[in-house]
Motif scaffolding. Structure first.
Motif, short mmCIF file in Angstrom:
data_model
loop_
_atom_site.label_atom_id
_atom_site.label_comp_id
_atom_site.label_asym_id
_atom_site.label_seq_id
_atom_site.Cartn_x
_atom_site.Cartn_y
_atom_site.Cartn_z
N ALA A 119 -12.79 -12.53 0.68
CA ALA A 119 -11.57 -11.76 0.47
C ALA A 119 -11.08 -11.85 -0.97
O ALA A 119 -10.51 -10.87 -1.49
N GLU A 120 -11.31 -12.98 -1.64
CA GLU A 120 -10.81 -13.11 -3.01
C GLU A 120 -11.55 -12.21 -4.00
O GLU A 120 -11.10 -11.99 -5.12
N TRP A 121 -12.70 -11.66 -3.58
CA TRP A 121 -13.40 -10.70 -4.44
C TRP A 121 -12.73 -9.35 -4.43
O TRP A 121 -12.91 -8.55 -5.35
N ALA A 122 -12.00 -9.03 -3.38
CA ALA A 122 -11.41 -7.70 -3.23
C ALA A 122 -10.24 -7.53 -4.19
O ALA A 122 -9.43 -8.44 -4.38
N PRO A 123 -10.11 -6.36 -4.80
CA PRO A 123 -8.94 -6.10 -5.65
C PRO A 123 -7.66 -6.16 -4.81
O PRO A 123 -7.70 -5.92 -3.60
N PRO A 124 -6.54 -6.48 -5.42
CA PRO A 124 -5.28 -6.57 -4.65
C PRO A 124 -4.89 -5.23 -4.06
O PRO A 124 -5.05 -4.18 -4.68
N ARG A 125 -4.41 -5.27 -2.83
CA ARG A 125 -3.94 -4.10 -2.12
C ARG A 125 -2.63 -4.45 -1.40
O ARG A 125 -2.46 -5.58 -0.94
N VAL A 126 -1.75 -3.48 -1.27
CA VAL A 126 -0.56 -3.67 -0.44
C VAL A 126 -0.93 -3.26 0.98
O VAL A 126 -1.25 -2.10 1.25
N LEU A 127 -0.92 -4.23 1.90
CA LEU A 127 -1.21 -3.97 3.30
C LEU A 127 0.12 -3.68 4.00
O LEU A 127 0.93 -4.59 4.20
N ARG A 128 0.35 -2.44 4.38
CA ARG A 128 1.65 -2.03 4.90
C ARG A 128 1.50 -1.68 6.38
O ARG A 128 0.87 -0.68 6.73
N ARG A 129 2.13 -2.48 7.23
CA ARG A 129 2.01 -2.27 8.67
C ARG A 129 3.06 -1.29 9.17
O ARG A 129 4.22 -1.32 8.75
N TYR A 130 2.63 -0.43 10.11
CA TYR A 130 3.53 0.52 10.76
C TYR A 130 3.55 0.24 12.25
O TYR A 130 2.69 -0.46 12.79
N GLY A 131 4.54 0.82 12.93
CA GLY A 131 4.75 0.52 14.34
C GLY A 131 3.78 1.20 15.28
O GLY A 131 3.60 0.75 16.41
N SER A 132 3.17 2.30 14.84
CA SER A 132 2.27 3.03 15.72
C SER A 132 1.25 3.80 14.91
O SER A 132 1.47 4.10 13.72
N ALA A 133 0.15 4.15 15.57
CA ALA A 133 -0.87 4.98 14.91
C ALA A 133 -0.29 6.34 14.54
O ALA A 133 -0.66 6.91 13.50
N ALA A 134 0.62 6.87 15.35
CA ALA A 134 1.22 8.17 15.05
C ALA A 134 1.99 8.13 13.73
O ALA A 134 1.99 9.11 12.98
N GLU A 135 2.66 7.02 13.46
CA GLU A 135 3.38 6.89 12.19
C GLU A 135 2.41 6.92 11.01
O GLU A 135 2.69 7.53 9.98
N VAL A 136 1.27 6.26 11.16
CA VAL A 136 0.27 6.27 10.09
C VAL A 136 -0.28 7.68 9.90
O VAL A 136 -0.43 8.17 8.77
N ASP A 137 -0.54 8.37 11.01
CA ASP A 137 -1.06 9.74 10.94
C ASP A 137 -0.09 10.67 10.21
O ASP A 137 -0.51 11.62 9.54
N ALA A 138 1.20 10.43 10.36
CA ALA A 138 2.21 11.33 9.82
C ALA A 138 2.55 11.08 8.35
O ALA A 138 3.32 11.85 7.75
N LEU A 139 1.98 10.06 7.74
CA LEU A 139 2.33 9.72 6.37
C LEU A 139 1.90 10.80 5.38
O LEU A 139 0.82 11.38 5.49
#
Length: 230
Positions: A119-139
């Motif tokens: 994991a330390e090889w990966a560039p930094p990312r903001v991991l942003r959790r949402y309440g449902s898959a539908a919310e992610v779909d609607a972004l």
């Protein structure tokens, strides 16, 4: 007419893969692989080609036997990226891939190609959790500035995740169809195996291993081969 060394060097063959395809072969993130890195021997020419191609990432193979590779987005060089290594390992049938970050071991498992990374090889990312898959779909695509991996549980008990990725670099890639490095970071944070559906329908599998290693796997297919002259 005889073909000169200059003419040969001016022709670049690029394999275009789809990495992290769905079970029916659709989707997956487009990847360009330049098998002969000597055609673009310096960082400036590689960066220029990656920008011209416009894929999320382009790989230049410097030594196919050792698996030495160099990875570029349209705007920056990366020491590590997940989906380019999965795709290149599949294309060249490698047991180990060597990006600048370190030695990455590879294994095949039926239709899936797996790599082991940290994991330390990966560039930094903001991991942003949402309440449902539908919310992610609607972004909507956010303004450039922050690399965001938006995710939600589809089925927490089964480890099924819905995700979308927004690089935020302002380089023409507004949304990443399938992102191995971010999947590795999410797996490390959650400490469990994941089955991720990202983008339009790409599938990414992960599993935590011993000593901080994360396994990353998916399907790969060859889409076409490009020939650029000039």
């Amino acid at each position: 007419m005889n073909t000169t060394a200059h003419d040969r060097a001016a022709t670049t063959h690029i394999d275009v893969l789809r990495v992290f395809c769905a079970g029916d072969g659709r989707y997956g993130n487009a990847l360009g692989v330049v098998r002969d890195g000597r055609a673009h021997p310096d960082e400036a020419s590689r960066q220029a080609l990656a920008k011209e191609l416009g894929f999320s990432e382009t790989v230049f193979v410097d030594d196919p036997e050792r698996g030495s590779v160099d990875i570029y987005t349209p705007g920056v060089r990366l020491p590590f990226a997940g989906y380019p290594l999965v795709g290149t390992a599949w294309l060249l049938d490698l047991e180990v891939v060597r990006p600048p970050a370190g030695e990455v071991w590879v294994r095949g498992d039926g239709e899936f190609t797996w790599i082991e990374a940290r994991a330390e090889w990966a560039p930094p990312r903001v991991l942003r959790r949402y309440g449902s898959a539908a919310e992610v779909d609607a972004l909507d695509v956010p303004e450039p500035g922050t690399w965001i991996y938006a995710w939600a549980w589809e089925d927490e008990a089964a480890g099924r995740v819905r995700a979308r990725a927004f690089p935020g670099r302002g380089d023409g890639v507004d949304e990443d169809e399938a992102t191995g490095a971010a999947a590795i970071l999410l797996t490390a944070e959650l400490g469990r195996a994941l089955n991720i559906t990202q983008g339009r329908g790409s599938q990414i599998l992960t599993a935590p291993g011993p000593d901080g290693v994360i396994e990353l796997g998916g399907r790969v297919r060859l889409e076409r081969t490009l020939t650029l002259t000039g």
